[in-house]
Design an enzyme around this catalytic site. Structure first.
Site, PDB file in Angstrom:
ATOM      1  N   ASN A 115     -17.513 -37.822  56.249  1.00 30.21           N
ATOM      2  CA  ASN A 115     -17.483 -37.004  55.039  1.00 30.21           C
ATOM      3  C   ASN A 115     -18.599 -37.489  54.118  1.00 30.21           C
ATOM      4  OD1 ASN A 115     -16.880 -35.605  52.731  1.00 30.21           O
ATOM      5  ND2 ASN A 115     -14.744 -36.266  52.611  1.00 30.21           N
ATOM      6  N   LYS A 169     -18.106 -41.393  53.757  1.00 23.78           N
ATOM      7  CA  LYS A 169     -16.806 -41.949  54.139  1.00 23.78           C
ATOM      8  C   LYS A 169     -16.618 -41.700  55.623  1.00 23.78           C
ATOM      9  CE  LYS A 169     -14.691 -40.692  49.818  1.00 23.78           C
ATOM     10  NZ  LYS A 169     -14.128 -39.442  49.390  1.00 23.78           N
ATOM     11  N   ARG A 176     -16.867 -33.172  57.806  1.00 26.57           N
ATOM     12  CA  ARG A 176     -16.204 -32.322  56.809  1.00 26.57           C
ATOM     13  C   ARG A 176     -17.272 -31.527  56.062  1.00 26.57           C
ATOM     14  NH1 ARG A 176     -13.745 -33.343  50.949  1.00 26.57           N
ATOM     15  NH2 ARG A 176     -12.920 -31.261  50.770  1.00 26.57           N
ATOM     16  N   HIS A 197     -10.247 -26.473  50.389  1.00 27.65           N
ATOM     17  CA  HIS A 197      -9.116 -27.289  50.860  1.00 27.65           C
ATOM     18  C   HIS A 197      -8.499 -26.749  52.153  1.00 27.65           C
ATOM     19  CE1 HIS A 197      -8.468 -28.604  46.431  1.00 27.65           C
ATOM     20  NE2 HIS A 197      -9.107 -29.565  47.084  1.00 27.65           N
ATOM     21  N   HIS A 228      -2.009 -27.703  46.909  1.00 27.95           N
ATOM     22  CA  HIS A 228      -2.772 -28.929  47.175  1.00 27.95           C
ATOM     23  C   HIS A 228      -3.265 -29.439  45.826  1.00 27.95           C
ATOM     24  CE1 HIS A 228      -5.689 -31.536  49.451  1.00 27.95           C
ATOM     25  NE2 HIS A 228      -6.126 -31.593  48.205  1.00 27.95           N
ATOM     26  N   LEU A 229      -2.590 -30.465  45.315  1.00 26.51           N
ATOM     27  CA  LEU A 229      -2.887 -30.938  43.955  1.00 26.51           C
ATOM     28  C   LEU A 229      -3.503 -32.330  44.000  1.00 26.51           C
ATOM     29  CD1 LEU A 229       0.592 -29.941  42.424  1.00 26.51           C
ATOM     30  CD2 LEU A 229      -1.491 -28.537  42.541  1.00 26.51           C
ATOM     31  N   ASN A 276      -7.435 -34.336  42.559  1.00 23.09           N
ATOM     32  CA  ASN A 276      -8.357 -34.231  41.441  1.00 23.09           C
ATOM     33  C   ASN A 276      -8.900 -32.799  41.369  1.00 23.09           C
ATOM     34  OD1 ASN A 276      -9.570 -35.341  39.265  1.00 23.09           O
ATOM     35  ND2 ASN A 276     -11.143 -36.405  40.429  1.00 23.09           N
ATOM     36  N   ARG A 302     -11.909 -29.732  35.971  1.00 23.05           N
ATOM     37  CA  ARG A 302     -12.311 -28.308  36.000  1.00 23.05           C
ATOM     38  C   ARG A 302     -11.297 -27.455  35.234  1.00 23.05           C
ATOM     39  NH1 ARG A 302     -12.634 -28.518  42.165  1.00 23.05           N
ATOM     40  NH2 ARG A 302     -14.414 -29.878  42.475  1.00 23.05           N
ATOM     41  N   ILE A 361      -1.444 -35.711  43.654  1.00 26.35           N
ATOM     42  CA  ILE A 361      -0.460 -35.377  42.619  1.00 26.35           C
ATOM     43  C   ILE A 361       0.793 -34.773  43.262  1.00 26.35           C
ATOM     44  CG2 ILE A 361      -0.011 -33.931  40.583  1.00 26.35           C
ATOM     45  CD1 ILE A 361      -3.053 -34.128  39.956  1.00 26.35           C
ATOM     46  N   GLY A 362       0.589 -33.815  44.164  1.00 27.21           N
ATOM     47  CA  GLY A 362       1.727 -33.155  44.812  1.00 27.21           C
ATOM     48  C   GLY A 362       2.604 -34.123  45.582  1.00 27.21           C
ATOM     49  N   GLU A 363       1.973 -35.149  46.167  1.00 24.93           N
ATOM     50  CA  GLU A 363       2.731 -36.097  46.995  1.00 24.93           C
ATOM     51  C   GLU A 363       3.409 -37.185  46.184  1.00 24.93           C
ATOM     52  OE1 GLU A 363       0.044 -37.622  50.041  1.00 24.93           O
ATOM     53  OE2 GLU A 363      -0.710 -35.595  50.350  1.00 24.93           O
ATOM     54  N   ASN A 364       2.941 -37.385  44.946  1.00 24.61           N
ATOM     55  CA  ASN A 364       3.427 -38.549  44.187  1.00 24.61           C
ATOM     56  C   ASN A 364       4.084 -38.254  42.854  1.00 24.61           C
ATOM     57  OD1 ASN A 364       2.481 -40.791  45.926  1.00 24.61           O
ATOM     58  ND2 ASN A 364       0.499 -39.833  45.546  1.00 24.61           N
ATOM     59  N   GLU A 405      -6.377 -34.725  55.978  1.00 23.69           N
ATOM     60  CA  GLU A 405      -7.533 -33.900  56.334  1.00 23.69           C
ATOM     61  C   GLU A 405      -8.376 -34.534  57.437  1.00 23.69           C
ATOM     62  OE1 GLU A 405      -8.027 -33.793  52.005  1.00 23.69           O
ATOM     63  OE2 GLU A 405      -8.987 -31.859  52.290  1.00 23.69           O
TER      64      GLU A 405
HETATM   65  P1  ADP Z   1      -9.014 -35.940  45.506  1.00 21.75           P
HETATM   66  O1  ADP Z   1      -9.025 -34.509  45.078  1.00 21.75           O
HETATM   67  O2  ADP Z   1     -10.057 -36.762  44.865  1.00 21.75           O
HETATM   68  O3  ADP Z   1      -8.868 -36.135  47.010  1.00 21.75           O
HETATM   69  P2  ADP Z   1      -6.307 -37.073  45.456  1.00 21.75           P
HETATM   70  O4  ADP Z   1      -5.649 -36.103  46.369  1.00 21.75           O
HETATM   71  O5  ADP Z   1      -6.522 -38.462  45.930  1.00 21.75           O
HETATM   72  O6  ADP Z   1      -7.669 -36.504  44.855  1.00 21.75           O
HETATM   73  O7  ADP Z   1      -5.434 -37.120  44.107  1.00 21.75           O
HETATM   74  C1  ADP Z   1      -5.844 -37.844  42.991  1.00 21.75           C
HETATM   75  C2  ADP Z   1      -4.884 -37.553  41.851  1.00 21.75           C
HETATM   76  O8  ADP Z   1      -3.560 -37.939  42.238  1.00 21.75           O
HETATM   77  C3  ADP Z   1      -5.227 -38.317  40.585  1.00 21.75           C
HETATM   78  O9  ADP Z   1      -5.157 -37.448  39.466  1.00 21.75           O
HETATM   79  C4  ADP Z   1      -4.113 -39.340  40.526  1.00 21.75           C
HETATM   80  O10 ADP Z   1      -3.806 -39.735  39.203  1.00 21.75           O
HETATM   81  C5  ADP Z   1      -2.967 -38.572  41.134  1.00 21.75           C
HETATM   82  N1  ADP Z   1      -1.878 -39.482  41.525  1.00 21.75           N
HETATM   83  C6  ADP Z   1      -1.884 -40.424  42.481  1.00 21.75           C
HETATM   84  N2  ADP Z   1      -0.700 -41.106  42.470  1.00 21.75           N
HETATM   85  C7  ADP Z   1       0.048 -40.577  41.475  1.00 21.75           C
HETATM   86  C8  ADP Z   1       1.345 -40.847  40.940  1.00 21.75           C
HETATM   87  N3  ADP Z   1       2.115 -41.816  41.441  1.00 21.75           N
HETATM   88  N4  ADP Z   1       1.777 -40.082  39.932  1.00 21.75           N
HETATM   89  C9  ADP Z   1       1.012 -39.103  39.416  1.00 21.75           C
HETATM   90  N5  ADP Z   1      -0.214 -38.810  39.860  1.00 21.75           N
HETATM   91  C10 ADP Z   1      -0.699 -39.523  40.878  1.00 21.75           C
END
Ligand code: ADP
Length: 389
Positions: free
Chosen positions: A7, A14, A91, A179, A207-208, A210, A240, A331-334, A385
């Site tokens: 990537n 990467k 990618r 995505h 897909h949440l 950055n 954005r 964000i979606g996962e965490n 991905e």
């Molecule tokens: P990218 O689009 O760069 O691949 P990622 O999928 O890695 O981004 O997501 C990054 C985002 O996920 C950041 O805004 C980060 O703060 C958020 N994030 C990661 N862990 C958590 C968490 N535990 N709670 C809330 N947001 C999180």
């Protein structure tokens, strides 16, 4: 069979080396500051030792060479010879009309180059990365995996803008989405996780990260997605703006004396969570500061959540209904907080959150986060991905 996933960004490379039979990651690393002073490669070797190798990296070619040298290093390397790698998967952000991944051939490459302008920040470095691989190992097959391909199944009424038709004919002005590699992985994985055939599932996948987008997937195919000609359209993101009245261009040109490129940069790099909060693009920071009562962070979070909930509603139309609402990306996962508050807007869809399950589905754990009597499920599915590539 070993596959190398690459990537390339404008100043970064990467990589991950996979053993495909077991899906094991044999090596992973990243090079930063390509073309700048102080370039370095960071990786963890097979003994768990963390390495940072500083080197001169004026172009992507030196970076790719360093990657192969590190992969085959007598002490730290994961493999003995480059010949062990069956192919490299790259990618690629924008693939124009390509609806599938492609083995790179001279003809294919010439056609792909005509889509360069669709991702001016991402496609040129990817080409540099490919050329560098070709220069170092001439015979390795290279495959381009496009982030836009998955969205090529969108119907015309979803991908066309309501602008004069000749702009589409002449310039390819339409919605392409992004995505897609993540959506392909997550839609398959959701069906597997729920024990259903993907043909029987109407999914809305958010897909949440950055960058953030959302897609409607039915019958295993993309029906619509929120990103458009470029990744600026759609949801509120880290930096954005997402959807905005296009008249901001003339408004700001006349009232704030800004140029087109200044406004474009502002909408891409200074807006979203960062712009609203005045604090940060990082969702974790925004959540923490909102909890501390910071007004900008509270508002940024609410706008992010409200726009997302609104889009889930519209993507449900595109999917023809809703069987599964899927959260993925960092964000979606965490973020249990965002998921809970988004579902709070969606009670009328018959989605009721299961608080305990929502707290558990974090840090790489998949899980259904709605109660058993909900009319549809909301589920967290970690994306991958690189493995998809
Ligand atoms: P990218 O689009 O760069 O691949 P990622 O999928 O890695 O981004 O997501 C990054 C985002 O996920 C950041 O805004 C980060 O703060 C958020 N994030 C990661 N862990 C958590 C968490 N535990 N709670 C809330 N947001 C999180």
């Amino acid at each position: 069979m070993k596959i190398l996933v690459i990537n390339c960004g404008s100043s970064s490379i990467k990589y991950k080396l996979y053993e495909m039979d077991t899906h094991a990651v044999l090596a992973a690393g990243g090079i930063e500051r390509v073309g700048q002073e102080g370039a370095f490669l960071k990786t963890t070797d097979h003994n768990g030792e963390k390495l940072q190798l500083n080197f001169d990296c004026p172009t992507h070619t030196e970076g790719i060479k360093m990657m192969f040298d590190t992969l085959t290093h007598p002490q730290h390397g994961a493999i003995k010879s480059i010949d062990e790698i069956a192919a490299a998967g790259h990618r690629i952000v924008a693939g124009g009309r390509f609806a599938e991944s492609r083995l790179v051939t001279p003809d294919m490459l010439e056609e792909w180059k005509t889509f360069m302008d669709l991702a001016p920040l991402h496609n040129p470095p990817a080409l540099k990365g490919y050329n560098a691989v070709k220069a170092v190992v001439e015979n390795m097959p290279n495959v381009f995996v496009f982030d836009t391909s998955f969205h090529q199944t969108m119907p015309e009424h979803a991908y066309k803008y309501a602008v004069p038709h000749e702009l589409y004919e002449k310039y390819g002005l339409r919605r392409y989405g992004a995505h897609g590699t993540s959506y392909r992985f997550v839609s398959d994985e959701t069906a597997r996780f729920l024990g259903k055939d993907k043909k029987d599932l109407r999914m809305v996948i958010a897909h949440l990260g950055n960058g953030a987008s959302i897609a409607a997937v039915a019958n295993g195919e993309c029906k619509d997605t929120s990103m458009g000609l470029t990744p600026l359209e759609g949801l509120v993101m880290g930096t954005r703006s997402g959807d905005i009245d296009p008249s901001v261009f003339s408004f700001l040109a006349e009232n704030a004396n800004m140029t087109i490129s200044q406004i474009t940069e502002m909408l891409n790099k200074k807006s979203g969570l960062l712009g609203i909060s005045g604090l940060s693009n990082d969702c974790r920071t925004i959540e923490e500061e909102a909890a501390n009562g910071h007004a900008g962070a509270k508002l940024a979070l609410e706008i992010f959540i409200y726009r997302l909930a609104k889009y889930i509603g519209s993507m449900t139309v595109a999917a023809g209904g809703l069987d599964a609402l899927v959260f993925t990306g960092g964000i979606g996962e965490n973020s249990d907080i965002i998921r809970e508050r988004v579902l709070g807007y969606l009670g009328f869809f018959g989605l009721q959150i299961d608080q305990e399950a929502n707290l558990k589905a974090r840090f790489g754990n998949a899980g259904v986060i709605t109660t058993a009597d909900s009319k549809a499920v909301a589920v967290v599915i970690p994306t991958n991905e690189e493995l998809m590539i």
